[in-house]
Design an enzyme around this catalytic site. Structure first.
Site, mmCIF file in Angstrom:
data_model
loop_
_atom_site.group_PDB
_atom_site.id
_atom_site.type_symbol
_atom_site.label_atom_id
_atom_site.label_comp_id
_atom_site.label_asym_id
_atom_site.label_seq_id
_atom_site.Cartn_x
_atom_site.Cartn_y
_atom_site.Cartn_z
ATOM 1 N N HIS A 162 -6.784 -5.978 2.075
ATOM 2 C CA HIS A 162 -5.682 -5.381 2.831
ATOM 3 C C HIS A 162 -5.132 -6.474 3.746
ATOM 4 C CE1 HIS A 162 -6.831 -0.990 2.268
ATOM 5 N NE2 HIS A 162 -7.986 -1.560 1.997
ATOM 6 N N HIS A 174 -9.854 -5.475 -3.385
ATOM 7 C CA HIS A 174 -8.512 -5.700 -2.834
ATOM 8 C C HIS A 174 -8.637 -6.111 -1.386
ATOM 9 C CE1 HIS A 174 -9.680 -1.480 -2.594
ATOM 10 N NE2 HIS A 174 -9.081 -1.427 -1.419
ATOM 11 N N GLY A 201 -15.485 2.632 3.696
ATOM 12 C CA GLY A 201 -14.145 3.140 3.445
ATOM 13 C C GLY A 201 -13.521 2.695 2.144
ATOM 14 N N GLN A 202 -14.278 1.976 1.299
ATOM 15 C CA GLN A 202 -13.687 1.574 0.019
ATOM 16 C C GLN A 202 -13.547 2.793 -0.880
ATOM 17 O OE1 GLN A 202 -15.748 -1.533 -2.182
ATOM 18 N NE2 GLN A 202 -14.068 -1.740 -3.651
ATOM 19 N N ASP A 209 0.854 -1.182 0.000
ATOM 20 C CA ASP A 209 0.000 0.000 0.000
ATOM 21 C C ASP A 209 0.894 1.238 0.000
ATOM 22 O OD1 ASP A 209 -3.229 0.497 0.998
ATOM 23 O OD2 ASP A 209 -1.831 2.198 1.047
ATOM 24 N N ASN A 261 -12.603 -3.726 2.603
ATOM 25 C CA ASN A 261 -13.568 -2.640 2.728
ATOM 26 C C ASN A 261 -14.518 -2.744 1.540
ATOM 27 O OD1 ASN A 261 -12.326 -1.592 5.030
ATOM 28 N ND2 ASN A 261 -10.896 -0.379 3.822
HETATM 29 P P1 5GP Z 1 -9.719 1.178 0.202
HETATM 30 O O1 5GP Z 1 -9.861 2.532 0.860
HETATM 31 O O2 5GP Z 1 -10.407 1.167 -1.155
HETATM 32 O O3 5GP Z 1 -10.103 0.030 1.054
HETATM 33 O O4 5GP Z 1 -8.162 0.987 -0.048
HETATM 34 C C1 5GP Z 1 -7.478 1.597 -1.090
HETATM 35 C C2 5GP Z 1 -6.028 1.575 -0.728
HETATM 36 O O5 5GP Z 1 -5.267 1.826 -1.890
HETATM 37 C C3 5GP Z 1 -5.629 2.641 0.301
HETATM 38 O O6 5GP Z 1 -5.105 2.016 1.458
HETATM 39 C C4 5GP Z 1 -4.602 3.493 -0.443
HETATM 40 O O7 5GP Z 1 -3.538 3.912 0.394
HETATM 41 C C5 5GP Z 1 -4.134 2.553 -1.526
HETATM 42 N N1 5GP Z 1 -3.696 3.214 -2.743
HETATM 43 C C6 5GP Z 1 -4.289 4.262 -3.367
HETATM 44 N N2 5GP Z 1 -3.620 4.597 -4.465
HETATM 45 C C7 5GP Z 1 -2.555 3.744 -4.547
HETATM 46 C C8 5GP Z 1 -1.480 3.613 -5.489
HETATM 47 O O8 5GP Z 1 -1.368 4.316 -6.484
HETATM 48 N N3 5GP Z 1 -0.572 2.629 -5.241
HETATM 49 C C9 5GP Z 1 -0.670 1.814 -4.141
HETATM 50 N N4 5GP Z 1 0.302 0.899 -3.983
HETATM 51 N N5 5GP Z 1 -1.671 1.913 -3.245
HETATM 52 C C10 5GP Z 1 -2.599 2.873 -3.446
#
Ligand code: 5GP
Ligand code: ZN
Length: 114
Positions: free
Chosen positions: A102, A100, A93-94, A30, A87
Protein backbone atom coordinates in the site's frame (compact mmCIF):
# COMPACT_ATOMS: atom_id res chain seq x y z
CA UNK A 1 -3.37 -18.29 -9.85
CA UNK A 2 -6.79 -18.50 -11.45
CA UNK A 3 -8.79 -17.62 -8.34
CA UNK A 4 -6.61 -14.68 -7.22
CA UNK A 5 -8.15 -11.20 -7.45
CA UNK A 6 -4.87 -9.39 -8.07
CA UNK A 7 -3.71 -11.97 -10.65
CA UNK A 8 -6.96 -11.15 -12.46
CA UNK A 9 -6.17 -7.42 -12.29
CA UNK A 10 -2.66 -8.14 -13.64
CA UNK A 11 -4.23 -10.18 -16.45
CA UNK A 12 -6.68 -7.28 -17.11
CA UNK A 13 -9.60 -9.64 -16.49
CA UNK A 14 -10.82 -7.24 -13.77
CA UNK A 15 -10.55 -3.49 -14.41
CA UNK A 16 -8.40 -1.26 -12.24
CA UNK A 17 -7.06 2.27 -12.51
CA UNK A 18 -3.43 1.56 -13.33
CA UNK A 19 -1.04 4.36 -12.44
CA UNK A 20 2.37 2.78 -13.10
CA UNK A 21 3.76 -0.38 -14.61
CA UNK A 22 7.19 -1.96 -14.96
CA UNK A 23 8.20 -5.25 -16.51
CA UNK A 24 7.36 -7.20 -13.37
CA UNK A 25 5.27 -4.84 -11.21
CA UNK A 26 1.89 -3.15 -11.53
CA UNK A 27 0.48 -0.23 -9.51
CA UNK A 28 -3.23 0.57 -9.38
CA UNK A 29 -5.53 2.62 -7.17
CA UNK A 30 -7.13 0.94 -4.18
CA UNK A 31 -10.88 0.57 -4.73
CA UNK A 32 -11.52 1.76 -1.15
CA UNK A 33 -8.94 4.50 -0.61
CA UNK A 34 -7.88 5.34 2.93
CA UNK A 35 -5.96 8.49 1.95
CA UNK A 36 -5.93 10.92 -0.99
CA UNK A 37 -3.20 8.74 -2.49
CA UNK A 38 -3.81 5.04 -1.92
CA UNK A 39 -2.15 2.88 -4.55
CA UNK A 40 -1.41 -0.84 -4.44
CA UNK A 41 1.83 -2.12 -5.96
CA UNK A 42 2.00 -5.82 -6.81
CA UNK A 43 4.48 -8.11 -8.49
CA UNK A 44 2.84 -9.48 -11.62
CA UNK A 45 3.89 -12.95 -10.52
CA UNK A 46 1.82 -14.46 -7.74
CA UNK A 47 3.45 -14.50 -4.31
CA UNK A 48 1.17 -14.75 -1.31
CA UNK A 49 2.76 -12.28 1.05
CA UNK A 50 5.83 -10.20 1.86
CA UNK A 51 7.67 -13.25 3.19
CA UNK A 52 7.18 -15.08 -0.10
CA UNK A 53 8.22 -11.95 -2.01
CA UNK A 54 11.36 -11.67 0.11
CA UNK A 55 12.21 -15.27 -0.80
CA UNK A 56 11.84 -14.59 -4.53
CA UNK A 57 15.53 -14.53 -5.37
CA UNK A 58 15.52 -12.56 -8.60
CA UNK A 59 15.32 -8.93 -7.47
CA UNK A 60 11.55 -8.89 -7.54
CA UNK A 61 11.18 -7.36 -4.06
CA UNK A 62 13.61 -4.67 -5.14
CA UNK A 63 11.51 -3.92 -8.22
CA UNK A 64 8.28 -3.71 -6.20
CA UNK A 65 9.85 -1.35 -3.66
CA UNK A 66 11.30 0.87 -6.37
CA UNK A 67 7.91 0.94 -8.11
CA UNK A 68 6.25 1.97 -4.82
CA UNK A 69 8.67 4.86 -4.46
CA UNK A 70 8.13 5.89 -8.08
CA UNK A 71 4.39 5.94 -7.46
CA UNK A 72 4.92 8.25 -4.49
CA UNK A 73 7.00 10.58 -6.66
CA UNK A 74 4.42 10.59 -9.44
CA UNK A 75 1.60 11.19 -6.94
CA UNK A 76 3.49 14.14 -5.45
CA UNK A 77 3.43 12.86 -1.87
CA UNK A 78 7.13 12.60 -1.12
CA UNK A 79 7.47 16.05 0.39
CA UNK A 80 4.55 15.65 2.77
CA UNK A 81 5.56 12.12 3.71
CA UNK A 82 4.05 8.83 2.76
CA UNK A 83 3.85 5.28 3.97
CA UNK A 84 4.59 1.95 2.27
CA UNK A 85 2.78 -0.87 4.07
CA UNK A 86 2.74 -4.62 3.55
CA UNK A 87 0.01 -6.06 5.74
CA UNK A 88 1.32 -9.58 6.26
CA UNK A 89 -1.02 -12.23 7.59
CA UNK A 90 -4.70 -12.08 8.47
CA UNK A 91 -3.88 -10.89 11.99
CA UNK A 92 -2.25 -7.79 10.50
CA UNK A 93 -5.19 -7.07 8.22
CA UNK A 94 -4.11 -8.83 5.04
CA UNK A 95 -7.23 -9.77 3.11
CA UNK A 96 -5.86 -10.37 -0.40
CA UNK A 97 -3.17 -13.03 -0.46
CA UNK A 98 -1.26 -11.73 -3.46
CA UNK A 99 1.43 -9.55 -1.94
CA UNK A 100 0.84 -5.84 -2.33
CA UNK A 101 2.46 -2.69 -1.03
CA UNK A 102 0.00 0.00 0.00
CA UNK A 103 1.36 3.45 -0.90
CA UNK A 104 -0.49 5.96 1.28
CA UNK A 105 -0.06 9.70 1.32
CA UNK A 106 -1.61 13.08 0.82
CA UNK A 107 -2.73 13.52 4.43
CA UNK A 108 -1.17 13.39 7.87
CA UNK A 109 -0.58 9.75 8.83
CA UNK A 110 -0.75 8.83 12.49
CA UNK A 111 1.64 6.45 14.21
CA UNK A 112 1.26 3.78 15.42
CA UNK A 113 -1.34 2.48 12.97
CA UNK A 114 -4.29 0.61 14.43
P1 5GP B 1 -5.03 -5.88 2.52
O1 5GP B 1 -6.21 -5.78 3.46
O2 5GP B 1 -4.89 -7.30 1.99
O3 5GP B 1 -3.76 -5.34 3.06
O4 5GP B 1 -5.38 -4.94 1.29
C1 5GP B 1 -6.25 -5.30 0.28
C2 5GP B 1 -6.68 -4.04 -0.40
O5 5GP B 1 -7.25 -4.37 -1.65
C3 5GP B 1 -7.75 -3.26 0.38
O6 5GP B 1 -7.25 -1.97 0.70
C4 5GP B 1 -8.94 -3.22 -0.58
O7 5GP B 1 -9.63 -1.99 -0.55
C5 5GP B 1 -8.28 -3.47 -1.91
N1 5GP B 1 -9.13 -4.14 -2.88
C6 5GP B 1 -9.97 -5.19 -2.66
N2 5GP B 1 -10.58 -5.55 -3.78
C7 5GP B 1 -10.13 -4.70 -4.76
C8 5GP B 1 -10.43 -4.59 -6.16
O8 5GP B 1 -11.20 -5.34 -6.75
N3 5GP B 1 -9.79 -3.60 -6.84
C9 5GP B 1 -8.91 -2.75 -6.21
N4 5GP B 1 -8.36 -1.79 -6.97
N5 5GP B 1 -8.61 -2.84 -4.90
C10 5GP B 1 -9.22 -3.80 -4.19
ZN1 ZN C 1 -2.21 -13.60 -7.46
Amino acid sequence: MSDCLFCKIVAKEIPAEIVYETGRALAFRDVNPQAPTHVLVVPKAHHADAAALARADDGLADEVLKAAHEVAVREGVTEGGYRIVFNTGAGAGQTVFHVHAHVLGGRALTWPPG
